[in-house]
Motif scaffolding. Structure first.
Motif, PDB file in Angstrom:
ATOM      1  N   THR A  10      -4.211  -3.662   8.643  1.00  0.00           N
ATOM      2  CA  THR A  10      -3.507  -2.642   7.880  1.00  0.00           C
ATOM      3  C   THR A  10      -2.419  -3.356   7.090  1.00  0.00           C
ATOM      4  N   ASN A  57      -1.961  -0.399   2.378  1.00  0.00           N
ATOM      5  CA  ASN A  57      -2.479   0.740   3.130  1.00  0.00           C
ATOM      6  C   ASN A  57      -1.395   1.712   3.563  1.00  0.00           C
ATOM      7  N   LEU A  84      -0.791   6.978  -0.973  1.00  0.00           N
ATOM      8  CA  LEU A  84      -0.638   6.096   0.184  1.00  0.00           C
ATOM      9  C   LEU A  84       0.170   6.771   1.289  1.00  0.00           C
ATOM     10  N   ALA A 127      -1.800   5.184   9.087  1.00  0.00           N
ATOM     11  CA  ALA A 127      -2.840   4.391   8.407  1.00  0.00           C
ATOM     12  C   ALA A 127      -4.212   5.012   8.577  1.00  0.00           C
TER      13      ALA A 127
END
Length: 223
Positions: A10, A57, A84, A127
């Motif tokens: 991530t 991410n 995001l 995430a």
């Protein structure tokens, strides 16, 4: 024969105008093999430029900064279509900022003074499409006027009683920060079925986004 299996990472953008805090947050995150700090920024403007040019991410965003603060940065990210996940870093006494961040579509909140392990859990949660509140943040919100405005005023808690038993289970797991896929795995459902339940929860409670649903879940759990 060598094992070429790699853990997907991530990529996180860390944004804070205090260098010590910024490097400290990055240091905590980089202790984990599945998290990589893709970039660090000391201002909101720099963060916007990075989001446009780098693969990221999750954005870890200080809610208060000199110049363009975290709220303005978040608003601009949403305006330019950057969907995001944004995890806001806050401190006690910033309730009004947290309320505005919820309205702007923040995906979670962690305390600067909190347990480093919680920061890692929060990054992983947002995430994968989840939402995350530090427990101390959610407790503070539940006892504040912000809680009244976001939950009691909209009668969201009362409306949550109209949820089906399964929707109630999904609501609780959203409150725990689980993503749709994780909820599906936990309840032995398809992800599409979970999405249908989430849509119904949003409609029934009047919540505008997943973070408000998570706050409702905390309110219900608090009794």
């Amino acid at each position: 024969m060598t094992d070429d299996t790699r853990i997907p990472s991530t990529d996180v953008l860390v944004v804070d105008d205090e260098p010590l805090v910024r490097y400290g947050l990055a240091g905590v995150l980089e202790t984990e093999p599945d998290i990589r700090v893709a970039a660090q920024c000391g201002s909101g403007q720099e963060a916007l430029e990075t989001v446009r040019s780098r693969r990221v991410n999750v954005v870890l965003l200080d809610i208060r900064m000199e110049g363009m603060d975290g709220l303005r940065t978040l608003a601009e990210m949403r305006r330019i279509g950057a969907g995001l996940p944004c995890l806001m870093v806050t401190t006690f006494g910033e309730d009004a900022y947290v309320a505005e961040a919820i309205r702007l579509g923040a995906d979670g909140f962690v305390l600067k003074s909190g347990d480093p392990r919680e920061l890692i859990l929060a990054v992983r949660a947002v995430a994968t499409g989840g939402a995350h509140f530090s427990p101390s943040v959610s407790r503070k919100l539940l006892n504040s006027r912000i809680s009244t405005r976001f939950i009691q005023h909209s009668e969201a808690r009362e409306r949550s009683l109209r949820l089906t038993e399964r929707e109630g289970e999904v609501l609780a797991l959203i409150g725990d920060g689980l993503s749709n896929q994780e909820i599906a795995d936990r309840l032995f459902l398809s992800e599409g079925t979970v999405k249908t339940h989430v849509t119904s929860i949003l409609r029934t409670t009047g919540a505008r986004n997943r973070v408000e649903v998570a706050l409702i879940a905390a309110h219900v759990a608090d009794g």
